[in-house]
Design a protein around this motif. Sequence first.
Motif, PDB file in Angstrom:
ATOM      1  N   HIS A  42       7.248  31.947  28.257  1.00  0.00           N
ATOM      2  CA  HIS A  42       6.786  30.477  28.471  1.00  0.00           C
ATOM      3  C   HIS A  42       6.386  29.757  27.174  1.00  0.00           C
ATOM      4  O   HIS A  42       5.496  30.287  26.307  1.00  0.00           O
ATOM      5  N   GLN A  43       7.001  28.753  26.959  1.00  0.00           N
ATOM      6  CA  GLN A  43       6.532  27.839  25.845  1.00  0.00           C
ATOM      7  C   GLN A  43       5.377  27.162  25.950  1.00  0.00           C
ATOM      8  O   GLN A  43       5.225  26.499  26.818  1.00  0.00           O
TER       9      GLN A  43
ATOM     10  N   ASP B 107       1.350  26.184  37.597  1.00  0.00           N
ATOM     11  CA  ASP B 107       2.641  26.432  37.370  1.00  0.00           C
ATOM     12  C   ASP B 107       3.261  26.008  36.064  1.00  0.00           C
ATOM     13  O   ASP B 107       4.171  26.617  35.328  1.00  0.00           O
ATOM     14  N   GLU B 108       2.928  24.877  35.974  1.00  0.00           N
ATOM     15  CA  GLU B 108       3.760  24.026  34.787  1.00  0.00           C
ATOM     16  C   GLU B 108       2.878  24.377  33.387  1.00  0.00           C
ATOM     17  O   GLU B 108       3.440  24.406  32.385  1.00  0.00           O
ATOM     18  N   ALA B 109       1.545  24.622  33.568  1.00  0.00           N
ATOM     19  CA  ALA B 109       0.712  25.001  32.267  1.00  0.00           C
ATOM     20  C   ALA B 109      -0.100  26.030  32.765  1.00  0.00           C
ATOM     21  O   ALA B 109      -1.440  26.162  32.739  1.00  0.00           O
ATOM     22  N   PRO B 110       0.732  27.558  32.904  1.00  0.00           N
ATOM     23  CA  PRO B 110      -0.251  28.543  32.961  1.00  0.00           C
ATOM     24  C   PRO B 110      -1.214  29.019  32.020  1.00  0.00           C
ATOM     25  O   PRO B 110      -2.041  29.878  32.015  1.00  0.00           O
ATOM     26  N   PRO B 163       3.217  32.936  37.395  1.00  0.00           N
ATOM     27  CA  PRO B 163       2.577  32.848  35.920  1.00  0.00           C
ATOM     28  C   PRO B 163       1.396  32.416  35.965  1.00  0.00           C
ATOM     29  O   PRO B 163       0.575  32.442  35.007  1.00  0.00           O
ATOM     30  N   ARG B 164       0.755  31.842  36.909  1.00  0.00           N
ATOM     31  CA  ARG B 164      -0.671  31.366  36.964  1.00  0.00           C
ATOM     32  C   ARG B 164      -1.413  32.570  36.773  1.00  0.00           C
ATOM     33  O   ARG B 164      -0.913  33.982  37.272  1.00  0.00           O
TER      34      ARG B 164
END
Lengths: 285, 188
Positions: A42-43, B107-110, B163-164
Amino acid sequence: MTDALPMRPATRDAAYNFAYLDEATKRALRRTILKAVAIPGHQIPFGAREMPLPYGWGTGGIQVTAAILGPRDVLKVIDQGADDTTNAVSIRRFFNRVAGVATTTDTRAATIIQTRHRIPETPLREGQVLVYQVPMPEPLFRLEPRLAETRRIHALADYGLMQVKLYEDIAAQGEVGSSYNHPVMVGGRYLMSPSPIPGFDNPKMHRMPALQLFGAGREKKIYAVPPWTEVRSLDFEDHPFRPVRAPHACSLCGSTGSYLDEIVTDDRGGRMFVCSDTDYCERRR
Amino acid sequence: MRAAFADPVLDAQGAFRALLHAMSHPGRVVALDAAPDAPAPLMPAAAAALLTLADAETPVWTDAAGEALDWLRFHTGAPFVADPRDAAFLLATGAPPALDALDAGTDEAPQEGATLIAQLPALAEGRGWRLTGPGVEHEHRLAAEGLPPGFAAQWAANAARFPRGVDVILCAGPRLAALPRTTRLAEG
């Protein structure tokens, strides 16, 4: 090569903080690196600093190295496999000066290896850290230019777009079109750019015993692959990924298993193939 | 006020490499070379982890009070928050808060998921949980004493929302081990 053995200078340049960056920047980088290891592939955005060399020369890799480097580390830097190119020599000398750290060209002796576009031929071991310099961290950027949209694609793991691109390559050319920077799936979850390493090196990322960290300075992203993590090159069951190397032996060491550079030797079509990994090649001669 | 790291630059670097090694090898117990002499009930490893990672940009929650809280406040410069859900880092000297009560990111920034630093009486390898996942070659065993009885179930729920999720650093004296959210945990 002049510094085959670990070399340590008498003192580091005390005008700089250890490893150049200030402590607040290192803390932010360190927080980012730990989260990157916890979420493989993950970036993560980070506040990339201006470094004393231009974007495209490894500013992302240098910042990652500066955040992890300690006085007992032994640093190796390679550029396309070579220890003796301008970029590699400059970065080695930079850390030699600002961190007083020992440097080496020996893959086995290094604790941290910063690399531009290659993975060494000598298998890496547990405890070593491989730091990649990454020009473009987003594997989807040629397919979807909007970053907000690529974030959503990664959140949903909706990677059909990339599968379609591979399919179109195969339909048009009979094979996958990317000989380098071939996208990989990390831990079965995230699509990741391996940085522009040749496809030949992709299989080395799979369950590598060493920790792999990726730094993109201009794009301000960090990502990671922990040791022993699944890394699969994207492909199809009926068109499996095939790493490619030039079908020759190295003209200097005779290796038939290493990645080769093609070198033009004259203006009459003469050429030779030699190992891209200079440390590996010299050790075999 | 007691001092923090004797050498703020190199001791923080050493502590970070210990944390990085622990996070890269889940369940591996790593000893710190140089840990601060923190006031009770802070353990050296837990104090070192917070000194290394927390600053004015990271909200911190802790159950420590009095001299220990003053020491953390002074040396990290971090804003301390009352609600565990608001914290990027949590340092639990006693029973840690439930994992589902912490920020798990999106989900976008785990990566915005919190890091819980928990102090335990003892950590031992070779027995206890069976750990698998990224960073573990085959299986790694870790015995962590003193966690609440439902921790394994909480951890399974934490891993299921990948990924959270929340990442955990377990500390015992000057030693620590990490559980990144990718680690699968089976009770021995």
